[in-house]
Design an enzyme around this catalytic site. Structure first.
Site, PDB file in Angstrom:
ATOM      1  N   GLY A 140       0.977  -1.207   0.074  1.00 41.45           N
ATOM      2  CA  GLY A 140       0.003  -0.066   0.017  1.00 41.45           C
ATOM      3  C   GLY A 140       0.723   1.175  -0.191  1.00 41.45           C
ATOM      4  N   ASN A 141       0.194   2.444   0.116  1.00 40.28           N
ATOM      5  CA  ASN A 141       1.077   3.575   0.402  1.00 40.28           C
ATOM      6  C   ASN A 141       0.318   4.613   1.424  1.00 40.28           C
ATOM      7  OD1 ASN A 141      -0.991   5.616  -0.955  1.00 40.28           O
ATOM      8  ND2 ASN A 141      -0.580   3.812  -2.673  1.00 40.28           N
ATOM      9  N   ARG A 142       0.887   5.673   1.675  1.00 40.28           N
ATOM     10  CA  ARG A 142       0.854   6.422   2.812  1.00 40.28           C
ATOM     11  C   ARG A 142      -0.515   7.422   2.499  1.00 40.28           C
ATOM     12  NH1 ARG A 142       4.503   5.688   6.485  1.00 40.28           N
ATOM     13  NH2 ARG A 142       6.539   5.165   5.873  1.00 40.28           N
ATOM     14  N   SER A 143      -1.247   7.470   1.417  1.00 40.06           N
ATOM     15  CA  SER A 143      -2.294   8.170   1.175  1.00 40.06           C
ATOM     16  C   SER A 143      -3.470   8.043   1.984  1.00 40.06           C
ATOM     17  CB  SER A 143      -2.712   8.059  -0.454  1.00 40.06           C
ATOM     18  OG  SER A 143      -4.010   8.970  -0.518  1.00 40.06           O
ATOM     19  N   ALA A 148      -3.716   7.711  -4.941  1.00 41.73           N
ATOM     20  CA  ALA A 148      -2.469   7.282  -5.114  1.00 41.73           C
ATOM     21  C   ALA A 148      -2.701   5.945  -5.530  1.00 41.73           C
ATOM     22  CB  ALA A 148      -1.756   7.550  -3.867  1.00 41.73           C
TER      23      ALA A 148
END
Ligand code: C5P
Length: 422
Positions: A216-219, A282
């Site tokens: 995943g990512n930090r969005s 994102a």
């Protein structure tokens, strides 16, 4: 809350019904007129007298009260907002199916006001595919949802399904009333997106490795949700495709997705009818090529994870862009300097055939992922440039939507001039 909003407070028969008394008190304290509507089962958990002592309007329970021949249409037309807390599986099912067997369900069908549901039920019921499908359908119709929290449930079980905190419910009420109030042309808000269909994406995608892990990512989805709220408050017809579990003002249609593949399917089909598409999400660029359907175990050794590219949704939208459709992309960069950011963002604008790109330096203090604030640089295909210094994400959303509206009206003017010349 604005000047004395009128709220129908629906109360269903779940143990959380006792919390609706406190909710009613706080709505009234905040300046609202509150008309409670109880289902028959709600009476098993809460006395009518309790709500009637706290509300500003009479408590109603039946379609067949002799005082009023058509209470549901009167209530539906009176309301600025219909709030149902707690909303049970039965109420959710009936509303999704368009059934009206009592005063609350009839009022829900008879109103044009925004509706906010606050589900509360046992975890097994909440997670049942029938309930989840009904919720997805209602979200897509623009019904606001305050997601249940996780905690102690009736009978001592612990899990998701508990009525959301009252503070969170009250926040959703104010955001919805603000958005709807502005949408109705009050508060002097410009209605410059009236009649326009917008698809906006938000949040970071999650690409599964196994049933419990993902890349995943930090969005956080805050910027995309702020854009959706800004566009809806200016009269836009907004569908938000999001991965984020954030409250959304009622009136905004919501499709919840998780992976880049799910987002691609939702966006490509919605985009066919859209005037504006804003890809603020994102989206992962890579995903595990072969996610496994059983949990990876330490004892099996360190797995080798092979990645494959995800579909580039924005590039696909650029290729099939309909005539007159406006395409907005985001460029999250980690540049050495502002020139590099401009350069990268412009390259993205050309490569993906965008009309506007919103670039931000995700490493700058206070900007980008997870923060409430952002600082961006807007670059359009006509060579226009606008810098927005660090400010809150709703203000950034206002400038982005201002720019979209300006570009749309410029196009309208150009088309008119062309028409006259022919
Ligand atoms: O090329 P890059 O991924 O940095 O571009 C970012 C923009 O492209 C964002 O608007 C993002 O939503 C979109 N994007 C996409 N599909 C992908 C990756 C990014 O639509 N697979």
């Amino acid at each position: 809350m604005g000047n004395q909003p009128r709220i129908v407070l629906g109360v269903c028969g779940g143990i959380a019904a006792y919390k609706s008394a406190e909710l009613c008190r706080r709505l009234v304290e905040g300046g609202a007129s509150v008309a409670p509507v109880m289902t028959e089962d709600a009476h098993r958990f809460l006395g009518e007298v309790t709500l009637s002592a706290l509300a500003t309007e009479a408590v109603r329970t039946s379609l067949w009260d002799e005082r009023e021949p058509i209470p549901h249409t009167r209530l539906g037309q009176w309301a600025d907002l219909v709030l149902v807390a707690p909303a049970t599986a039965r109420l959710i099912g009936a509303y999704a199916a368009g059934l009206s067997h009592d005063l609350l369900t009839a009022t829900l069908l008879a109103t044009r006001a925004p509706v906010v549901l606050c589900p509360a039920m046992h975890t097994e019921m909440w997670e049942h595919p029938a309930v989840q499908d009904n919720m997805a359908l209602l979200r897509q119709r623009g019904v606001g949802v305050v997601e249940p929290g996780t905690g102690r449930l009736a009978g001592g079980d612990v899990g998701p399904g508990r009525l959301a905190d009252l503070d969170e419910i009250l926040r959703a009420v104010s955001v919805t009333l603000e958005t709807a109030g502005a949408g109705a042309g009050r508060d002097g808000a410009a209605q410059d997106l009236a009649g326009q269909r917008l698809v906006i994406t938000a949040g970071g995608t999650r690409e599964p490795l196994d049933p419990v892990r993902f890349l995943g990512n930090r969005s956080s989805g805050k910027q995309g949700h702020a854009l959706a709220e800004e566009a809806a408050s200016r009269g836009g017809n907004v569908t938000l495709v999001t991965t984020a579990d954030r409250p959304v003002a009622a009136g905004i249609r919501v499709m919840k997705v998780e992976t880049a593949g799910e987002m691609e399917r939702a966006v490509l089909s919605l985009a066919e009818e859209a005037d504006v598409v804003v890809m603020a999400a994102a989206v992962a660029d890579f995903r595990p090529k072969a996610p496994v359907d059983r949990k990876l175990k330490r004892a099996d050794g360190v797995p080798e994870i092979v990645l494959e590219p995800t579909p580039d949704i924005l590039a696909a939208l650029g290729e099939r862009k309909g005539h007159g459709q406006l395409l907005v992309g985001f460029a999250a960069e980690t540049p050495e300097g502002s020139d590099e950011m401009r350069h990268e963002a412009l390259a993205k604008l050309r490569r993906k055939r965008l009309d506007l790109v919103v670039a931000n330096d995700v490493l700058a203090p206070g900007a980008g992922f997870g923060h409430d604030t952002n600082a961006v640089l807007l670059l359009d295909a006509g060579g226009g440039e606008r810098a927005v210094p660090l400010t809150d994400k709703r203000e950034v959303a206002r400038v982005v939507i201002d720019t979209v509206v300006e570009m749309m009206s410029r196009r309208g003017r150009d088309a008119e001039t062309k028409g006259r010349q022919q």
